[in-house]
Design an enzyme around this catalytic site. Structure first.
Site, PDB file in Angstrom:
ATOM      1  N   GLY A   1       0.832  -1.204   0.000  1.00 31.51           N
ATOM      2  CA  GLY A   1       0.000   0.000   0.000  1.00 31.51           C
ATOM      3  C   GLY A   1       0.865   1.252   0.000  1.00 31.51           C
ATOM      4  O   GLY A   1       2.062   1.198   0.273  1.00 31.51           O
TER       5      GLY A   1
ATOM      6  N   ARG B   1      -1.359  -1.140 -10.032  1.00 34.16           N
ATOM      7  CA  ARG B   1      -0.155  -1.965 -10.182  1.00 34.16           C
ATOM      8  C   ARG B   1      -0.531  -3.425 -10.394  1.00 34.16           C
ATOM      9  O   ARG B   1      -1.662  -3.820 -10.081  1.00 34.16           O
ATOM     10  CB  ARG B   1       0.690  -1.845  -8.904  1.00 34.16           C
ATOM     11  CG  ARG B   1       1.056  -0.410  -8.573  1.00 34.16           C
ATOM     12  CD  ARG B   1       1.101  -0.165  -7.061  1.00 34.16           C
ATOM     13  NE  ARG B   1       1.129   1.271  -6.763  1.00 34.16           N
ATOM     14  CZ  ARG B   1       2.231   1.989  -6.628  1.00 34.16           C
ATOM     15  NH1 ARG B   1       3.398   1.408  -6.709  1.00 34.16           N
ATOM     16  NH2 ARG B   1       2.179   3.279  -6.396  1.00 34.16           N
TER      17      ARG B   1
ATOM     18  N   LYS C   1       4.286  12.320  -3.428  1.00 28.78           N
ATOM     19  CA  LYS C   1       5.118  11.237  -2.881  1.00 28.78           C
ATOM     20  C   LYS C   1       6.090  11.829  -1.865  1.00 28.78           C
ATOM     21  O   LYS C   1       6.847  12.735  -2.202  1.00 28.78           O
ATOM     22  CB  LYS C   1       5.870  10.553  -4.034  1.00 28.78           C
ATOM     23  CG  LYS C   1       6.771   9.418  -3.603  1.00 28.78           C
ATOM     24  CD  LYS C   1       7.384   8.728  -4.811  1.00 28.78           C
ATOM     25  CE  LYS C   1       8.416   7.700  -4.411  1.00 28.78           C
ATOM     26  NZ  LYS C   1       9.064   7.106  -5.600  1.00 28.78           N
TER      27      LYS C   1
ATOM     28  N   ASP D   1       8.413   4.572 -10.230  1.00 32.75           N
ATOM     29  CA  ASP D   1       9.301   4.320  -9.105  1.00 32.75           C
ATOM     30  C   ASP D   1      10.774   4.352  -9.477  1.00 32.75           C
ATOM     31  O   ASP D   1      11.433   3.329  -9.631  1.00 32.75           O
ATOM     32  CB  ASP D   1       8.953   2.991  -8.411  1.00 32.75           C
ATOM     33  CG  ASP D   1       8.170   3.274  -7.145  1.00 32.75           C
ATOM     34  OD1 ASP D   1       7.742   4.425  -6.989  1.00 32.75           O
ATOM     35  OD2 ASP D   1       7.996   2.370  -6.319  1.00 32.75           O
TER      36      ASP D   1
ATOM     37  N   GLY E   1       2.621   3.850   1.404  1.00 29.39           N
ATOM     38  CA  GLY E   1       3.081   4.154   2.752  1.00 29.39           C
ATOM     39  C   GLY E   1       3.666   5.542   2.864  1.00 29.39           C
ATOM     40  O   GLY E   1       3.924   6.046   3.964  1.00 29.39           O
TER      41      GLY E   1
ATOM     42  N   ASP F   1       8.523   6.423   7.928  1.00 33.72           N
ATOM     43  CA  ASP F   1       8.147   7.794   8.299  1.00 33.72           C
ATOM     44  C   ASP F   1       7.264   8.474   7.260  1.00 33.72           C
ATOM     45  O   ASP F   1       6.839   9.612   7.449  1.00 33.72           O
ATOM     46  CB  ASP F   1       9.407   8.636   8.575  1.00 33.72           C
ATOM     47  CG  ASP F   1      10.283   8.787   7.340  1.00 33.72           C
ATOM     48  OD1 ASP F   1       9.924   8.255   6.266  1.00 33.72           O
ATOM     49  OD2 ASP F   1      11.342   9.443   7.443  1.00 33.72           O
TER      50      ASP F   1
ATOM     51  N   ASP G   1       4.809  -4.609  -7.335  1.00 28.10           N
ATOM     52  CA  ASP G   1       4.137  -3.387  -6.863  1.00 28.10           C
ATOM     53  C   ASP G   1       4.654  -2.155  -7.593  1.00 28.10           C
ATOM     54  O   ASP G   1       4.071  -1.072  -7.474  1.00 28.10           O
ATOM     55  CB  ASP G   1       4.316  -3.209  -5.346  1.00 28.10           C
ATOM     56  CG  ASP G   1       5.771  -3.299  -4.920  1.00 28.10           C
ATOM     57  OD1 ASP G   1       6.397  -4.343  -5.168  1.00 28.10           O
ATOM     58  OD2 ASP G   1       6.296  -2.327  -4.350  1.00 28.10           O
TER      59      ASP G   1
HETATM   60  P1  AMP Z   1       9.236   1.416  -2.943  1.00 22.03           P
HETATM   61  O1  AMP Z   1      10.521   0.758  -2.609  1.00 22.03           O
HETATM   62  O2  AMP Z   1       9.322   2.918  -2.991  1.00 22.03           O
HETATM   63  O3  AMP Z   1       8.568   0.847  -4.129  1.00 22.03           O
HETATM   64  O4  AMP Z   1       8.278   1.122  -1.698  1.00 22.03           O
HETATM   65  C1  AMP Z   1       7.873  -0.161  -1.326  1.00 22.03           C
HETATM   66  C2  AMP Z   1       6.871  -0.057  -0.207  1.00 22.03           C
HETATM   67  O5  AMP Z   1       7.448   0.550   0.948  1.00 22.03           O
HETATM   68  C3  AMP Z   1       5.641   0.776  -0.526  1.00 22.03           C
HETATM   69  O6  AMP Z   1       4.545   0.203   0.143  1.00 22.03           O
HETATM   70  C4  AMP Z   1       5.982   2.113   0.064  1.00 22.03           C
HETATM   71  O7  AMP Z   1       4.837   2.877   0.357  1.00 22.03           O
HETATM   72  C5  AMP Z   1       6.725   1.712   1.315  1.00 22.03           C
HETATM   73  N1  AMP Z   1       7.649   2.750   1.742  1.00 22.03           N
HETATM   74  C6  AMP Z   1       8.793   3.123   1.158  1.00 22.03           C
HETATM   75  N2  AMP Z   1       9.392   4.125   1.827  1.00 22.03           N
HETATM   76  C7  AMP Z   1       8.603   4.416   2.885  1.00 22.03           C
HETATM   77  C8  AMP Z   1       8.667   5.360   3.958  1.00 22.03           C
HETATM   78  N3  AMP Z   1       9.686   6.223   4.077  1.00 22.03           N
HETATM   79  N4  AMP Z   1       7.670   5.356   4.858  1.00 22.03           N
HETATM   80  C9  AMP Z   1       6.644   4.501   4.756  1.00 22.03           C
HETATM   81  N5  AMP Z   1       6.521   3.591   3.770  1.00 22.03           N
HETATM   82  C10 AMP Z   1       7.487   3.527   2.842  1.00 22.03           C
HETATM   83 MG    MG Z   2       6.999   1.351  -5.134  1.00 23.39          MG
END
Ligand code: AMP
Ligand code: MG
Length: 484
Positions: A90, A183, A113, A262, A92, A125, A252
């Protein structure tokens, strides 16, 4: 500041789906937002009424401190296979502000983002750092200019807050524009929960939004898989064509629309080596350059698994139908690659032996550790009759013979070469240089210059040597890091 009215013209459809598709979530306010980049030309393309507004004004809602009227901020539910393992994920650290319909009738998501914690943050965070935000901005816009389907960047702000990674860094938020954020993992989410209705709703939604032509077909869900497979073949062939390594091809991070999304540890290859991997978290090279088409196929198999119950109540029949589509993927991908390679070589016709000719060129680059981008661009000089370096002599003779079969005249062949071989790519050391200047010295000039050069990647090259020169040994970037 009062409510900002009607600037975006939001027309939200995803927020109208059932509650379990998302969690309502306003962006979390930040201390002192400052605009560092606004993409005025994209704003104009989208028909947004934002040009001419002050930076202070724009910073308020690109930071999420002000919520424009018509926005219905939500964090989307999804799951995904990350490096082969399944997780419920989801948004985050992102929220979808809403959707707009551009002048050309296309619906786009506007997403912040780095906008703070959501119900899906799992201890993170919810924030993003300035470096990764600039990286996403530079590379997504470069990809767009290179002709690759991609999410784009509308704005970037710093938050005026520090975030903590290995060290304290400046927090930042990027405004992402995408055809949608559905996705592969969105389908996996509902499949994992055995939520057949949810699965059907998202499939119907995706078909209406991205592949309306298949809605009346006999088995639209099977056709959806076929269309997504085609989009992925097209997309990954484009990546391979320009030496792009995504770095985190988790399900994802794969969009149903066929756009790239991404920009975390992604990178462009300098010297041609199919085994190139940059991402510091990709320890076994799962997502290395040469693996991208294989991984795309693997990801499609995960999407197919999620779609099975929609495709046929008889699971054996559903599996068989999906397997046929997945098995066709390498052929479709190869067709895309061949077409791209022919264009790079300035060949408009399709002749036997073209693939071998292209492969032989790549082998020369590999053996001699030559720069991928510049070597292809050099074909323009070869075509003009300039002296061919020794390692290309034999190959060049074969290429000249092949060129005699073309009906295009030499100028047209050269135009094709120029239009398909960029002079400017976001080289890792240049991206790094821009990020370091901005984040360590608050100097955004290199970032701005890089963006402006990358907006015309196929342009003539005089006077821009700095942006074309491969890194010196001491400038080589060996590892890239995730945006988290
Ligand atoms: P990503 O590596 O950016 O594709 O993120 C993979 C998952 O980790 C997704 O669900 C993001 O929303 C979550 N995520 C990545 N960075 C953070 C963050 N700083 N705080 C909370 N969730 C994160
Ligand atoms: Mg991602």
């Amino acid at each position: 500041m009062g409510k900002i009215t009607n600037l975006f013209g939001f027309d939200n459809s995803y927020a109208g789906l059932p509650q379990r598709f998302f969690s309502k979530q306003n962006p979390r306010p930040v201390a002192a937002p400052k605009l560092i980049k606004f993409n005025a030309s994209l704003a104009a393309e989208l028909g947004l009424q934002l040009n001419g507004k002050t930076d202070e004004y724009l910073a308020q809602f690109f930071s999420g401190n002000e919520i424009p009227s018509g926005a219905e901020p939500i964090a989307l539910a999804y799951a995904g296979h990350q490096f082969g393992g399944f997780s419920i994920l989801g948004d985050g650290r992102a929220v979808l502000l809403g959707e707009i319909i551009a002048a050309n009738g296309t619906r786009f998501d506007i997403q912040l983002k780095g906008s703070g914690q959501t119900a899906f943050s799992r201890g993170g965070d919810g924030r993003a750092g300035l470096g990764p935000v600039l990286r996403e901005y530079i590379i997504s816009e470069a990809m767009h200019a290179l002709g690759v389907p991609t999410a784009r960047s509308l704005a970037a702000v710093v938050t005026g807050e520090q975030i903590y990674r290995e060290a304290a860094i400046d927090g930042a938020i990027v405004t992402r524009v995408a055809a949608s954020h559905i996705r592969f993992g969105t389908f996996e989410y509902f499949a994992a929960k055995n939520d057949f209705d949810g699965l059907k709703i998202v499939a119907d939604y995706a078909i209406t939004r991205h592949y309306p032509n298949i809605s009346k077909s006999e088995n639209p869900y099977l056709e959806l898989l076929r269309e997504v497979a085609k989009s992925q073949a097209f997309l990954v062939a484009k990546w391979m064509n320009i030496g792009f390594i995504h770095g985190v091809m988790n399900t994802d991070n794969m969009l149903i629309s066929g756009e790239t999304i991404d920009y975390g540890p992604c990178a462009f290859m300098d010297n041609y080596d199919p085994k190139t991997v940059y991402s510091s978290i990709d320890r076994h090279g799962r997502y290395r350059f040469e693996n991208q088409p294989i991984i795309a196929q693997w990801n499609l198999a995960r999407l197919a698994e999620a779609l099975l119950p929609l495709i046929d109540a008889d699971v054996v029949k559903a599996v068989k139908a999906c397997e046929e589509i997945i098995a066709e993927f390498p052929t479709i991908y190869q067709e895309n690659c061949l077409e791209n390679m022919q264009a790079k070589l300035g060949l408009a016709l399709n002749e036997d032996g073209d693939l071998a000719l292209a492969q032989e060129f790549l082998d020369i680059l590999h053996t001699n550790q030559l720069d991928y981008t510049n070597s292809f661009r050099q074909l323009l000089d070869f075509a003009k009759g300039e002296i061919v370096p020794r390692e290309f002599e034999q190959w060049s003779k074969k290429w000249q013979i092949r060129r005699t079969k073309e009906v295009n005249n030499p100028e047209e062949m050269s135009r094709l070469i120029q239009e398909n071989n960029p002079a400017f790519i976001p080289r890792n050391h240049l991206v790094e240089e821009a990020i370091v200047a901005a984040s360590q010295n608050a100097n955004f000039a290199p970032f701005e210059e890089l963006i402006s050069v990358l907006a015309n990647p196929y342009a003539d090259t005089s006077g821009s040597e700095h942006y074309r020169t491969p890194p010196r040994t001491d400038q080589i970037v060996t590892a890239t890091f995730c945006g988290t």
